[in-house]
Structure formats: structure tokens, C-alpha cells
Design an enzyme around this catalytic site. Structure first.
Site, short mmCIF file in Angstrom:
data_model
loop_
_atom_site.label_atom_id
_atom_site.label_comp_id
_atom_site.label_asym_id
_atom_site.label_seq_id
_atom_site.Cartn_x
_atom_site.Cartn_y
_atom_site.Cartn_z
CD GLU A 100 52.63 18.40 59.87
OE1 GLU A 100 51.64 18.29 60.61
OE2 GLU A 100 53.27 19.44 59.77
CD GLU A 117 57.99 23.68 60.60
OE1 GLU A 117 57.96 23.22 61.76
OE2 GLU A 117 56.98 23.74 59.88
CG HIS A 133 78.03 13.49 69.83
ND1 HIS A 133 79.14 13.27 70.62
CD2 HIS A 133 78.20 14.71 69.27
CE1 HIS A 133 79.92 14.35 70.58
NE2 HIS A 133 79.39 15.23 69.76
CE LYS A 188 55.13 21.59 58.36
NZ LYS A 188 54.79 22.13 59.43
CD1 TRP A 229 40.07 13.76 64.81
CD2 TRP A 229 40.93 14.80 66.57
NE1 TRP A 229 41.39 13.48 64.84
CE2 TRP A 229 41.95 14.11 65.90
CE3 TRP A 229 41.22 15.54 67.69
CZ2 TRP A 229 43.27 14.14 66.33
CZ3 TRP A 229 42.54 15.57 68.12
CH2 TRP A 229 43.54 14.86 67.45
CG ASN A 239 33.64 21.49 69.18
OD1 ASN A 239 33.19 20.43 68.75
ND2 ASN A 239 33.88 22.54 68.42
N GLY A 240 35.11 19.70 73.07
CA GLY A 240 35.80 19.76 74.36
C GLY A 240 35.72 18.42 75.07
NE ARG A 281 37.02 24.18 63.09
CZ ARG A 281 37.26 24.74 64.27
NH1 ARG A 281 37.65 24.00 65.24
NH2 ARG A 281 37.12 26.01 64.45
CB CYS A 324 34.70 18.63 67.33
SG CYS A 324 35.42 17.31 68.30
CE LYS A 343 46.23 24.74 60.52
NZ LYS A 343 47.62 24.62 60.00
C1 AGP Z 1 52.43 21.62 62.21
O1 AGP Z 1 52.47 21.45 60.81
C2 AGP Z 1 51.38 20.77 62.87
N1 AGP Z 1 50.10 20.93 62.28
C3 AGP Z 1 51.36 20.95 64.38
O2 AGP Z 1 52.63 20.60 64.86
C4 AGP Z 1 51.02 22.36 64.90
O3 AGP Z 1 52.06 23.25 64.60
C5 AGP Z 1 50.87 22.29 66.42
O4 AGP Z 1 49.78 21.42 66.72
C6 AGP Z 1 50.61 23.67 67.06
O5 AGP Z 1 49.41 24.19 66.58
P1 AGP Z 1 49.06 25.73 66.92
O6 AGP Z 1 50.13 26.58 66.26
O7 AGP Z 1 47.71 25.95 66.34
O8 AGP Z 1 49.09 25.89 68.41
#
Ligand code: AGP
Length: 607
Positions: free
Chosen positions: A490, A483, A506, A487, A75, A99-100, A27, A2, A602
Site C-alpha cells: 500500500e 499484514e 499448492h 504494508k 475525495w 461528506n458522504g 484523510r 473528505c 485514511k
Molecule cells: C491499512 O494500512 C489500511 N490503511 C487499510 O487497510 C485500513 O486498515 C482499513 O481501511 C480499515 O480502516 P479502519 O481500521 O479505520 O476501519
């Protein structure tokens, strides 16, 4: 995660609150709200489900000249996204944003029988708790907040105002960031410095366990035990331009394309090409301490985890005498893993606020293991709690999908590994090839992006209707394939998964049919021939194969994307640029929200 904003000064509070919340949109959120106070004891509370534009519609009919207020983007964690659950929450004369997560909100709620609850949130319980100390003037606002927070278990970043005194905002944090912007006859607050950019360059980062009472020209900080804290004013690094899209259609493309610059920032002052060495001041480990290291644990989530995994392959290459273990934070935090003597833990996080990674950091510190942060967000919680660290300095990464941070995290960890190898007396010249390629990488990233951009955009249209994808790689290309698959999945929602080439037979080989396309990362090198035979295995079963390589590719496949061959050791870093662009163009071709994909935020500050 948030977002929180707040304003007290001589200008229009509603204007700052809305513009500040817009800066924090990246965010991820599902509702938003603001409240401003007038000088007659009144309040204007506006909340809306969905985007900030819905809030602006309400604002149009409720314009005020108020000079104080707080705002929030939510959020959902407790209670579904709705106007009733949106912050700010009211209790009596006070309004609160948070937040939290308040973990003991249910028990607290049982004792707050005076308050008529209107939401399902833990935040409203906190507001009612503060009011239970504030109502009838028992405590001034700051003390009422302190009394309430002493009963709370969980994490919070909060801002509180009262119609009884429209001159002050009380803020507090434990586990969720809050920064105070010191302006001229105005004081601003935010959960992230980017909301303050353009208003002030002077910031005070609150620490866990601190409470501040702010007015338009004062900031008074104390601990929950009423010990005064002297405010440390820091320069806000982020400039306004850095958080604009810089002419690109999306933050994601901007952040992919600015990797030559962002990596150059990561390397600045840390590479000595003359000597073929690197130097990292941040970790704060002496030569003797570096020499003693026998085991590295690298901790992260998502992309940060992949960066750690890729870096671990390199570190093993040039420091054979140490073991390297890369772990997923959400798993590791619950394992009762033994950490051997002479270990160091690298805590990798772009935002520096990821709950699982932060929890791991705290667990690892309890074992007395030295912790080194590989973090981007300056002043973030992880950055402040590690024993030492290296900021990757890529600037704000706004798009939910992490790109430039990945590249710099890998190289920052490789450089940390090189400092260990240097301290352990690596044979002269063995490290120079790595250092020379690292120094060349920013320029080669620019060259690669230039050379592949159009081709990747074209190819992505050809594959945009596929719902399934398999990413493949061996050795250093395998974490890179992981990785790349993340990408794609997501942001384009394609069911993309990565496998080590050697694992195909396997099980995964059974998947190959026309529902899938395959993307293989095949760098030149000792394992190139093995990869060729793996590609043949896939083609023999009717695979639809894209190959990304830095050499002439011997086989007939559907598409080949060639990257410049000058970079050998770090070819996966350049190959990953192709995966980043491929995911971007697939997503734009599908018309999805590139920067704020569904269901994601984010920074994942909840568990
Ligand atoms: C990656 O594209 C994602 N947004 C997500 O996996 C991210 O890398 C993960 O949440 C870790 O975030 P951070 O690096 O801010 O700890």
C-alpha cells in the site's frame, strides 16, 4: 474520506479554514475549497483541484477579513476530481459542503429544474434541494436544511451558510462525523477533532439525525423532527503535539516509533500483573455474560481484519471452548450468515468510520447480537453505535498505512479474550504467561525497534528494485505475514502477497523466480522445524529470502533479521515491526509519498 471545517467568530475565517483543512489532509483528497461571507451579502468562493497549496495560490489574490466561512477537502465519489466538482457548492444565496453519499441524488435532481447545475456531484443536488426550500424566504435556513434532509437517502455530514445571514452556520450529520468546537466568542466545526486542536478543548459530537444552528456564541441542536437536543460538551483528547510529526520526517515513522507509548496507553489500567489478570471495563459485559459466550465474530477491513485474524489464533489458544470467526466486513455484510446464540461480535476499526465495517455492525445488531467496538477514534460513528467497546487509545493515526493501531488492536482483542477465559474459570496460571508478556511488550517493542532499525534500513535498499514479493508465515506468523504484505504493497506499490507456508506447494511455489524476493516470519516454537523445511523449498527454487526470527537461524539465506528472544508468545507483534520498517524504508528509498499513498484514503467511508 473528505474533510469539513467551518468558522464563525471574531477572527479571520480564511485563516482557520485553510489551517483546519491542512490538519485534515491526511484523510486523502483530490480537491479543496472554501467560501467566506462578508457583511454586505457577498461571498468569496475559492476552489482548486489537487493540493491545498493550489487553493492558497488563489487565496493570495483574494484575501478577505470575513468572520464566517466553511471549507472542504474532497475525495471524489461522484464526478472526477476538478474545480467544478470541488466543494463548497452554491445554490442561490447558500453554500454547502458535504461528506458522504446522497444515494437518491438522481431522482432529486429531476425535480430541481430551477437550478442550473454546474457539476456532476450529488452534493450540488443537495445544495439545490436546500435552496428550493430556502429561496424566496419560504423557510429559515435551518428549517430549509431539515426539509431537504428529510428527502435524502444516503449519508451526510454537511455545513451550510447563506449570504442573507452571515452570522450562522447550519450543520447536520447522518453517517459522516461532525464535531462542533466551542470557543470564546467563536464556534468552529470540523469532521475530525484534530482540526480544532489548539483552538478549543471543548467539543460537541453531533449524532446521526441531528441538525445544529451555530453562531459565534450559541449552539442549538435539534433532531430532524425538531425535538430539542441538549448539547453534551466533551473534552477533546487530542493535543496539538500529538498530531505533529514529532521530529520525524513522516507521520508513518513517528507512528511506528511511538508504539511503545501507544501500546502502554492501550494497557493503562487494564493489566494486573500481581494477579496475572486483565480487566476491560468498556465492553460492559458481566461475568455471567462473559461466561455464556460460545462464539466470537471479529469484523474488520484491511489491517483491522488482519489484527482480528491474529487475535483469533491467540483467543483459540486460551479459550478452547469457544469458536472464533474473523471476517472481512465488505464480504460479510452481504452474506446471509447465521449468528448462533451466545455470540459476541468484535467490530474493529481505527477510524470508526469505515463504511463496510459500519454496515456490518448495523446488520449484526439487527440480529440482536451484542457488539463490542475495538476502535481508536473517540466519538466515531462505530464507537457510538456499538453496545460496548474498548478504545485502543493510540492517539491520532495520521499516516494512511496503519501501524500502531494494528499492534494495539491485536492486544486489546487478546485482552478481551483473556477476560472471557478468566470468567470461564481458566485454570490459575494458564493465562499468566500471556499477561506477563503483554505487560512486557511496550518495553520490548522499544528494544526491538532500536535493535533492527538500521539493519532494516540497509536491507531495504538492497531489495528496492524488486516489483514482486512473497511474505510467508505459519500459524500466528501467517496473519502477521498478511499484514506485512499489505504494508509493503500500500505504500511502496510492490506487488506483495502473503501465503501460509503450508500453502506454497499448492500453487504459489510456481511463482518463485528472480522477479520475486521472499520475506519469511519464522518464530521459535513447535512449528519452527516445519518452517525451516519450507524455507528450504523456496531456496531450492532460487528464492531470494529474508528471514525474520527470534532465534538463531539454522540455514544460509540472503538476509536474517533477528529480534529479541525474550518474547515468545507475542513474537509476531515484534516481527511485524520489522515489516513496518521494511515497508517504510523501501518507500522512502523509492521516493514515494509515504503518508498519503496514491489511490488510498485514511478512512474508507464510501463503499
Ligand atoms: C491499512 O494500512 C489500511 N490503511 C487499510 O487497510 C485500513 O486498515 C482499513 O481501511 C480499515 O480502516 P479502519 O481500521 O479505520 O476501519
Amino acid at each position: 474520506m473528505c474533510g469539513i471545517v467551518g468558522y464563525v467568530g471574531n477572527k479571520n475565517a480564511q485563516d482557520f479554514l485553510i489551517s483546519g483543512l491542512k490538519r485534515l489532509e491526511y484523510r486523502g483528497y483530490d480537491s479543496a475549497g472554501i467560501v467566506t461571507l462578508d457583511t454586505d451579502g457577498g461571498a468569496t468562493l475559492l476552489r482548486a483541484k489537487g493540493k491545498i497549496s493550489n487553493l492558497e495560490e488563489k487565496l493570495a489574490e483574494n484575501k478577505r477579513e470575513d468572520k464566517i466561512g466553511i471549507g472542504h477537502t474532497r475525495w471524489a465519489t461522484h464526478g472526477e476530481p476538478s474545480e467544478a466538482n470541488a466543494h463548497p457548492h452554491r445554490a442561490g444565496a447558500i453554500y454547502l459542503v458535504h461528506n458522504g453519499i446522497i444515494e437518491n441524488y438522481k431522482e432529486l435532481k429531476e425535480h430541481l429544474t430551477e437550478h442550473e447545475f454546474k457539476s456532476e456531484t450529488d452534493t450540488e443536488v443537495l445544495a439545490a434541494l436546500v435552496n428550493s426550500f430556502y429561496a424566496e424566504g419560504k423557510y429559515p435556513l435551518t428549517n430549509a436544511v431539515v426539509q431537504a434532509l428529510k428527502l435524502v437517502k444516503g449519508t451526510y455530514g454537511i455545513a451550510v451558510v447563506s449570504t442573507k445571514n452571515p452570522e450562522e452556520i447550519v450543520v447536520a450529520r447522518s453517517g459522516s462525523p461532525l464535531v462542533i468546537g466551542v470557543g470564546h466568542d467563536e464556534t468552529l466545526i470540523a469532521s475530525d477533532a484534530s482540526a480544532l486542536v489548539g483552538h478549543t478543548k471543548q467539543a460537541i459530537y453531533l449524532n446521526d439525525g441531528e441538525v445544529a444552528r451555530i453562531t459565534k456564541n450559541s449552539v442549538e441542536i435539534k433532531t430532524l423532527n425538531a425535538e430539542p437536543v441538549s448539547a453534551k460538551v466533551e473534552e477533546i483528547e487530542t493535543n496539538l503535539a500529538a498530531i505533529q510529526k514529532g521530529g520525524y520526517e513522516h507521520f508513518l515513522l513517528k507512528e511506528i516509533m511511538e508504539q511503545p507509548l501507544s501500546l502502554a496507553e492501550t494497557l493503562r489500567g487494564r493489566v494486573n500483573l500481581e494477579q496475572g489478570t486483565v480487566r476491560l471495563g468498556g465492553p460492559g459485559l458481566s461475568e455471567a455474560e462473559l461466561r455464556k459466550i460460545k462464539h466470537l465474530i471479529i469484523v474488520g477491513c484491511g489491517t483491522a481484519y488482519h489484527a482480528g485474524l491474529l487475535a483469533s489464533y491467540y483467543i483459540e489458544q486460551f479459550t478452547p471452548e469457544i469458536t472464533v470467526e474473523t471476517v472481512i466486513a465488505s464480504e460479510y455484510r452481504y452474506r446471509n450468515a447465521y449468528i448462533p446464540e451466545d455470540s459476541v461480535a468484535l467490530i474493529v476499526s481505527q477510524s470508526g468510520e469505515t463504511a463496510d465495517t459500519l454496515a456490518c455492525l448495523r446488520e449484526i445488531k439487527k440480529q440482536g447480537t451484542k457488539t463490542i467496538g475495538i476502535v481508536n477514534a473517540i466519538g466515531s460513528t462505530i464507537a457510538r453505535e456499538v453496545d460496548g467497546g474498548t478504545y485502543v487509545h493510540v492517539g491520532p493515526e495520521i499516516s494512511v498505512a496503519s501501524t500502531k493501531a494494528f499492534t494495539s488492536q491485536v492486544i486489546a482483542m487478546v485482552m478481551f479474550g483473556l477476560t472471557i477465559a478468566q470468567a470461564k474459570g481458566a485454570k490459575p496460571g494458564t493465562l499468566r504467561p500471556y499477561v506477563e508478556e503483554i505487560a512486557k511488550l511496550p518495553e520490548m517493542i522499544g528494544k526491538t525497534l532500536q535493535s533492527v532499525d538500521k539493519k532494516v534500513q540497509k536491507i531495504s535498499k538492497k531489495y528496492k528494485n524488486y516489483e514482486h514479493a512473497i511474505y510467508l508465515g505459519r500459524d500466528i506468523a501467517y496473519p502477521t505475514a498478511m499484514e506485512g504484505a499489505l504494508k509493503l504493497k500500500e505504500i511502496s506499490y510492490v506487488d506483495a502477497n502473503a501465503y501460509a507456508f503450508g500453502e506454497l506447494k499448492h500453487g504459489p511455489l510456481a511463482l518463485i523466480d528472480d522477479r520475486f524476493f521472499e520475506l519469511a516470519l519464522v518464530p521459535e516454537g513447535a512449528l519452527y522445524d516445519k518452517a525451516i523445511s519450507n524455507v528450504q523449498e523456496v531456496l531450492a527454487r532460487g528464492g531470494h529470502m529474508i528471514v525474520v526470527t527470534n532465534t538463531d537461524f539454522a540455514l544460509e539465506v540472503d538476509d536474517v533479521i533477528e529480534i529479541p528472544g525474550e518474547i515468545k508468545l507475542f513474537a509476531p507483534i515484534l516481527m511485524n515491526l520489522v515489516s513496518q520498517l521494511f515497508a517504510y524504508y523501501m518507500t522512502t528509498a523509492k521516493g514515494y509519498n509515504v503518508d498519503q499513498p496514491r489511490n488510498l484514503a485514511k478512512s474508507v467511508t464510501v463503499e
